[in-house]
Design a protein around this motif. Structure first.
Motif, PDB file in Angstrom:
ATOM      1  N   GLU A 115       0.919  -1.294  -0.030  1.00  0.00           N
ATOM      2  CA  GLU A 115       0.046  -0.005  -0.006  1.00  0.00           C
ATOM      3  C   GLU A 115       1.046   1.260   0.138  1.00  0.00           C
ATOM      4  O   GLU A 115       0.572   2.357  -0.698  1.00  0.00           O
ATOM      5  CB  GLU A 115      -0.881  -0.134   1.316  1.00  0.00           C
ATOM      6  CG  GLU A 115      -2.014   1.218   1.076  1.00  0.00           C
ATOM      7  CD  GLU A 115      -3.021   0.993   0.124  1.00  0.00           C
ATOM      8  OE1 GLU A 115      -3.408   1.973  -0.397  1.00  0.00           O
ATOM      9  OE2 GLU A 115      -3.559  -0.237  -0.086  1.00  0.00           O
ATOM     10  N   ASP A 119       1.057   3.922  -3.131  1.00  0.00           N
ATOM     11  CA  ASP A 119       0.637   5.526  -3.117  1.00  0.00           C
ATOM     12  C   ASP A 119       2.124   6.253  -3.344  1.00  0.00           C
ATOM     13  O   ASP A 119       1.906   7.256  -4.492  1.00  0.00           O
ATOM     14  CB  ASP A 119       0.299   5.743  -1.797  1.00  0.00           C
ATOM     15  CG  ASP A 119      -0.166   7.567  -1.488  1.00  0.00           C
ATOM     16  OD1 ASP A 119      -1.268   7.704  -1.832  1.00  0.00           O
ATOM     17  OD2 ASP A 119       0.749   8.018  -1.109  1.00  0.00           O
ATOM     18  N   LYS A 123       2.522   9.021  -6.538  1.00  0.00           N
ATOM     19  CA  LYS A 123       2.690  10.322  -6.102  1.00  0.00           C
ATOM     20  C   LYS A 123       3.969  10.805  -6.777  1.00  0.00           C
ATOM     21  O   LYS A 123       3.942  12.014  -7.217  1.00  0.00           O
ATOM     22  CB  LYS A 123       2.748  10.556  -4.741  1.00  0.00           C
ATOM     23  CG  LYS A 123       3.164  12.124  -4.162  1.00  0.00           C
ATOM     24  CD  LYS A 123       2.831  12.062  -2.797  1.00  0.00           C
ATOM     25  CE  LYS A 123       3.948  11.501  -2.073  1.00  0.00           C
ATOM     26  NZ  LYS A 123       4.008  11.798  -0.562  1.00  0.00           N
TER      27      LYS A 123
END
Length: 328
Positions: A115, A119, A123
């Motif tokens: 996870e 992310d 980003k």
């Protein structure tokens, strides 16, 4: 169906960074590794394909991954405002699977690792591709910004754009297809290198920083000095660990062995991208070297203190600890 007969379809003609990367990411997956890539704007080719990216005017999260529809406004999640391109769409739906396969991580056993990478990679890498393809400026007011130099051709998107065959060379579809493969390889290899670094270097470094953080009061009872027994990427981990332990802003200095056998003392920056430090090294030491610094500090075998006061060097671990304690 056998992987050898799967088909990935994207549009023909001029290519861009987003679909170049989207296609490469899909082929990182075992089930698509042997898939053929078809570049076409024909409906019959879309229908014959197993997955269609950046063309068709459809998005269903299963077979069709296009973002050009007027009504499409999808983002990676509620924390992001950037509209997705085909690269973002593919990463949103297949990113965790790509991370697990490429880095050999069991998502069931290490869901937090997957996870975090999911992310972070979006980003730091994918979002910029999305913004570039959708014509979204990084800054809200471009008129107030005057660049010192031009960097368009230094970016991955610029490199890919320049691979398109020249208008005056009478390019054929085969010419575009040939250069698309090169563009996809450039985008994909850059993505893989970044993901590999994050998964196999950045992420494992956290356990070393955590261990040093937990034993920091053995170095100094103030808890403001962290000593690493080897260099690892520590900066962003320090901020995360402080937050997890409710001591945000407490760590002032990081000590670690340098590549040349000396020891380094570094003042923790205010933020990970800041040049300012929470507490700089003493002003009277800044800019001094060797014997002059040793005499001024009273610590033997000093090497240097940077004129800006954010880092310094000394020959021994004991010397680094003394420099840090005096700097407190």
């Amino acid at each position: 169906m056998s992987p050898s007969v799967l088909k990935i379809c994207t549009h023909s003609g001029t290519f861009h960074a987003d679909e170049s990367l989207a296609v490469y990411m899909l082929k990182l997956l075992k089930r698509f590794s042997n898939a053929t890539v078809v570049r076409s704007r024909k409906n019959e080719d879309w229908e014959a394909a197993d997955i269609v990216v950046d063309v068709s005017g459809k998005y269903d999260g299963k077979k069709f991954f296009d973002h050009h529809q007027r009504e499409f406004t999808g983002t990676f999640n509620s924390n992001y405002k950037t509209k997705l391109s085909s690269a973002g769409l593919v990463f949103k739906h297949f990113g965790k699977e790509i991370i697990a396969e490429l880095l050999d991580i069991d998502e069931q056993k290490k869901p937090k690792d997957v996870e975090m990478l999911y992310d972070r990679v979006y980003k730091d890498f994918i979002e910029a591709v999305d913004a570039n393809d959708n014509g979204i400026d990084k800054y809200s007011n471009q008129d107030e910004l005057v660049g010192r130099f031009h960097d368009r051709n230094f970016s991955l998107a610029g490199v890919v754009s320049n691979l398109n065959p020249s208008w005056n060379s009478d390019p054929t579809d085969a010419d575009f297809d040939r250069m698309f493969i090169k563009a996809s390889t450039i985008m994909g290899e850059a993505f893989v290198e970044y993901l590999t670094y994050m998964g196999k270097s950045f992420l494992p470094a956290k356990k070393f920083v955590e261990a040093a953080f937990n034993s920091r009061k053995e170095i100094d009872e103030s808890g403001k000095i962290v000593l690493l027994d080897r260099y690892v990427p520590w900066k962003e981990h320090i901020y995360a660990i402080e937050k997890e332990n409710n001591v945000v802003g407490q760590i002032l200095y990081i000590l670690f062995p340098d590549t040349n056998g000396n020891w380094r003392i570094t003042a923790v920056p205010v933020t990970s991208s800041s040049f300012d430090s929470r507490k700089k090294l003493p002003k009277e030491w800044r800019g001094l070297r060797d014997e002059a610094l040793s005499k001024k500090s009273g610590i033997p075998n000093c090497v240097f203190i940077h004129a800006a006061g954010f880092t310094g060097g000394v020959e021994s671990k004991e010397g680094a600890i003394k420099l840090a304690k005096m700097s407190l």
